[in-house]
Design an enzyme around this catalytic site. Structure first.
Site, PDB file in Angstrom:
ATOM      1  N   HIS A  29       2.782 -18.518 -13.005  1.00 31.50           N
ATOM      2  CA  HIS A  29       2.084 -18.785 -14.249  1.00 31.50           C
ATOM      3  C   HIS A  29       1.091 -19.932 -14.076  1.00 31.50           C
ATOM      4  O   HIS A  29      -0.051 -19.860 -14.518  1.00 31.50           O
ATOM      5  CB  HIS A  29       3.100 -19.101 -15.334  1.00 31.50           C
ATOM      6  CG  HIS A  29       2.510 -19.096 -16.691  1.00 31.50           C
ATOM      7  ND1 HIS A  29       2.246 -17.928 -17.360  1.00 31.50           N
ATOM      8  CD2 HIS A  29       2.075 -20.103 -17.479  1.00 31.50           C
ATOM      9  CE1 HIS A  29       1.683 -18.228 -18.513  1.00 31.50           C
ATOM     10  NE2 HIS A  29       1.569 -19.537 -18.612  1.00 31.50           N
ATOM     11  N   ASN A 144       0.445   4.843  -4.803  1.00 34.87           N
ATOM     12  CA  ASN A 144       0.900   4.777  -3.400  1.00 34.87           C
ATOM     13  C   ASN A 144       0.644   6.099  -2.678  1.00 34.87           C
ATOM     14  O   ASN A 144       0.170   6.117  -1.546  1.00 34.87           O
ATOM     15  CB  ASN A 144       2.389   4.463  -3.326  1.00 34.87           C
ATOM     16  CG  ASN A 144       2.677   2.976  -3.413  1.00 34.87           C
ATOM     17  OD1 ASN A 144       1.753   2.159  -3.423  1.00 34.87           O
ATOM     18  ND2 ASN A 144       3.945   2.632  -3.491  1.00 34.87           N
ATOM     19  N   ALA A 145       0.973   7.208  -3.361  1.00 44.21           N
ATOM     20  CA  ALA A 145       0.772   8.523  -2.740  1.00 44.21           C
ATOM     21  C   ALA A 145      -0.705   8.704  -2.369  1.00 44.21           C
ATOM     22  O   ALA A 145      -1.028   9.208  -1.291  1.00 44.21           O
ATOM     23  CB  ALA A 145       1.224   9.630  -3.691  1.00 44.21           C
ATOM     24  N   ASP A 172       4.009  13.580  -1.364  1.00 46.52           N
ATOM     25  CA  ASP A 172       2.687  13.613  -0.738  1.00 46.52           C
ATOM     26  C   ASP A 172       2.780  14.155   0.679  1.00 46.52           C
ATOM     27  O   ASP A 172       3.866  14.266   1.235  1.00 46.52           O
ATOM     28  CB  ASP A 172       2.038  12.216  -0.758  1.00 46.52           C
ATOM     29  CG  ASP A 172       2.778  11.186   0.090  1.00 46.52           C
ATOM     30  OD1 ASP A 172       3.000  11.433   1.300  1.00 46.52           O
ATOM     31  OD2 ASP A 172       3.140  10.117  -0.443  1.00 46.52           O
ATOM     32  N   GLY A 204       2.370  -5.321  -1.661  1.00 42.14           N
ATOM     33  CA  GLY A 204       3.715  -5.279  -1.098  1.00 42.14           C
ATOM     34  C   GLY A 204       4.777  -5.534  -2.160  1.00 42.14           C
ATOM     35  O   GLY A 204       5.961  -5.672  -1.855  1.00 42.14           O
ATOM     36  N   GLY A 206       4.728  -3.625  -5.224  1.00 42.97           N
ATOM     37  CA  GLY A 206       4.797  -2.452  -6.100  1.00 42.97           C
ATOM     38  C   GLY A 206       6.185  -1.828  -6.166  1.00 42.97           C
ATOM     39  O   GLY A 206       6.733  -1.628  -7.257  1.00 42.97           O
TER      40      GLY A 206
HETATM   41  P1  ADP Z   1       1.891  -1.935  -1.196  1.00 43.70           P
HETATM   42  O1  ADP Z   1       1.212  -2.773  -2.189  1.00 43.70           O
HETATM   43  O2  ADP Z   1       1.808  -2.467   0.192  1.00 43.70           O
HETATM   44  O3  ADP Z   1       1.548  -0.490  -1.300  1.00 43.70           O
HETATM   45  P2  ADP Z   1       4.541  -1.181  -2.129  1.00 43.70           P
HETATM   46  O4  ADP Z   1       5.696  -2.034  -2.489  1.00 43.70           O
HETATM   47  O5  ADP Z   1       3.991  -0.268  -3.183  1.00 43.70           O
HETATM   48  O6  ADP Z   1       3.420  -2.160  -1.592  1.00 43.70           O
HETATM   49  O7  ADP Z   1       4.921  -0.314  -0.855  1.00 43.70           O
HETATM   50  C1  ADP Z   1       5.519  -0.970   0.255  1.00 43.70           C
HETATM   51  C2  ADP Z   1       5.156  -0.274   1.545  1.00 43.70           C
HETATM   52  O8  ADP Z   1       5.738   1.018   1.558  1.00 43.70           O
HETATM   53  C3  ADP Z   1       3.661  -0.034   1.724  1.00 43.70           C
HETATM   54  O9  ADP Z   1       3.028  -1.142   2.293  1.00 43.70           O
HETATM   55  C4  ADP Z   1       3.650   1.175   2.640  1.00 43.70           C
HETATM   56  O10 ADP Z   1       3.782   0.749   3.975  1.00 43.70           O
HETATM   57  C5  ADP Z   1       4.915   1.937   2.253  1.00 43.70           C
HETATM   58  N1  ADP Z   1       4.635   3.076   1.336  1.00 43.70           N
HETATM   59  C6  ADP Z   1       4.733   3.098  -0.014  1.00 43.70           C
HETATM   60  N2  ADP Z   1       4.446   4.307  -0.525  1.00 43.70           N
HETATM   61  C7  ADP Z   1       4.155   5.099   0.529  1.00 43.70           C
HETATM   62  C8  ADP Z   1       3.774   6.489   0.680  1.00 43.70           C
HETATM   63  N3  ADP Z   1       3.638   7.306  -0.384  1.00 43.70           N
HETATM   64  N4  ADP Z   1       3.569   6.956   1.945  1.00 43.70           N
HETATM   65  C9  ADP Z   1       3.710   6.143   3.017  1.00 43.70           C
HETATM   66  N5  ADP Z   1       4.057   4.837   2.942  1.00 43.70           N
HETATM   67  C10 ADP Z   1       4.277   4.314   1.726  1.00 43.70           C
END
Ligand code: ADP
Length: 244
Positions: A29, A144-145, A172, A204, A206
């Site tokens: 914050h 992410n997908a 995906d 990282g 999400g």
């Molecule tokens: P980021 O912001 O790095 O995407 P997330 O917490 O959403 O952070 O995801 C963590 C990690 O998981 C990503 O850095 C990626 O390496 C892997 N990841 C997430 N979703 C997928 C996906 N659909 N296919 C392949 N790798 C994925």
């Protein structure tokens, strides 16, 4: 003397966890305001540059990095809110299918025509829960997908119910994740390949957020993936959360 590391009982452990959570929430914050000010000055300086100035590129990069920092801070704040004991307000009936229909447009735009999408939605099925947090679960998994699927790939988004309860699922045909990484994906700041992941614009955080939001709904995240083939992220909600 390593007194700080000696935890005597479960209450003390609980307090330490609370202190950590409060610290992250407060620090995030507090970082917000100075960052907004810095970003404002960067924008003023960008506006004041001649097009051939040597500062155009560096200022652009400063701007990108400060926006990145802003999204990390926002994610940390969301995460703290999700971890704290109380989620504000009451659970409501959230119409998942219409929300996903709107998101389909955002997803198509984000993908810039590089992927084909399939949305299979049970329109008679809604969910009892918290709308905004649930939207961020859906958007996180869909984005992410998109980010981890190369051009030409297929992304399938499903909202359905079976005997076990309601499910939200995103499949995906992207880069995939190897088994040893799968169990760690929901840890905060965990990224499979930092060099490659950095330019996908993520934080990282999400999936850590997704996991916490799902826990608030007594739901589980089930991840299946094969390196080079694709991934499947499925949210399993308890039957009691279904609204017909
Ligand atoms: P980021 O912001 O790095 O995407 P997330 O917490 O959403 O952070 O995801 C963590 C990690 O998981 C990503 O850095 C990626 O390496 C892997 N990841 C997430 N979703 C997928 C996906 N659909 N296919 C392949 N790798 C994925």
């Amino acid at each position: 003397e390593h007194k700080l590391l000696i935890v005597k009982d479960i209450h003390e452990l609980y307090n330490l966890a609370q202190i950590r959570r409060d610290f992250i929430a407060n620090a995030s914050h507090e970082l917000r305001t100075p960052l907004t000010v810095l970003n404002g000055y960067i924008e003023v300086m960008m506006d004041g540059q001649e097009p051939d100035s040597m500062w155009v590129k560096p200022l652009e990069q400063m701007h990108n990095q400060s926006e990145r920092m802003q999204s990390i801070i926002n994610d940390l704040l969301t995460l703290s809110a999700m971890e704290s004991e109380t989620l504000v307000g009451k659970e409501k009936t959230v119409p998942i299918a219409p929300i996903l229909k709107k998101m389909e447009q955002d997803a198509t735009q984000m993908s810039q025509g590089k992927h084909s999408f399939r949305f299979e939605l049970d329109e008679s099925l809604a969910l009892k829960g918290y709308e905004e947090p649930l939207k961020s679960v859906l958007m996180n998994l869909i984005s992410n997908a998109i980010r981890y699927t190369p051009e030409g790939g297929q992304i399938t988004v499903r909202w359905y119910e079976d005997a076990k309860g309601p499910h939200f699922q995103v499949d995906d045909t992207g880069i995939g994740i190897s088994q040893e990484h799968i169990s760690r994906l929901t840890e905060r700041f965990y990224r499979v390949d930092t060099a490659r992941s950095r330019d996908t614009g993520g934080t990282g955080l999400g999936l850590a957020i997704v996991k916490h939001i799902l826990e608030r709904h007594d739901a589980k995240l089930v991840i299946k993936s094969q390196l080079g083939k694709g991934s499947s992220f499925r949210c399993d909600f308890p039957r009691s959360k279904a609204v017909h």
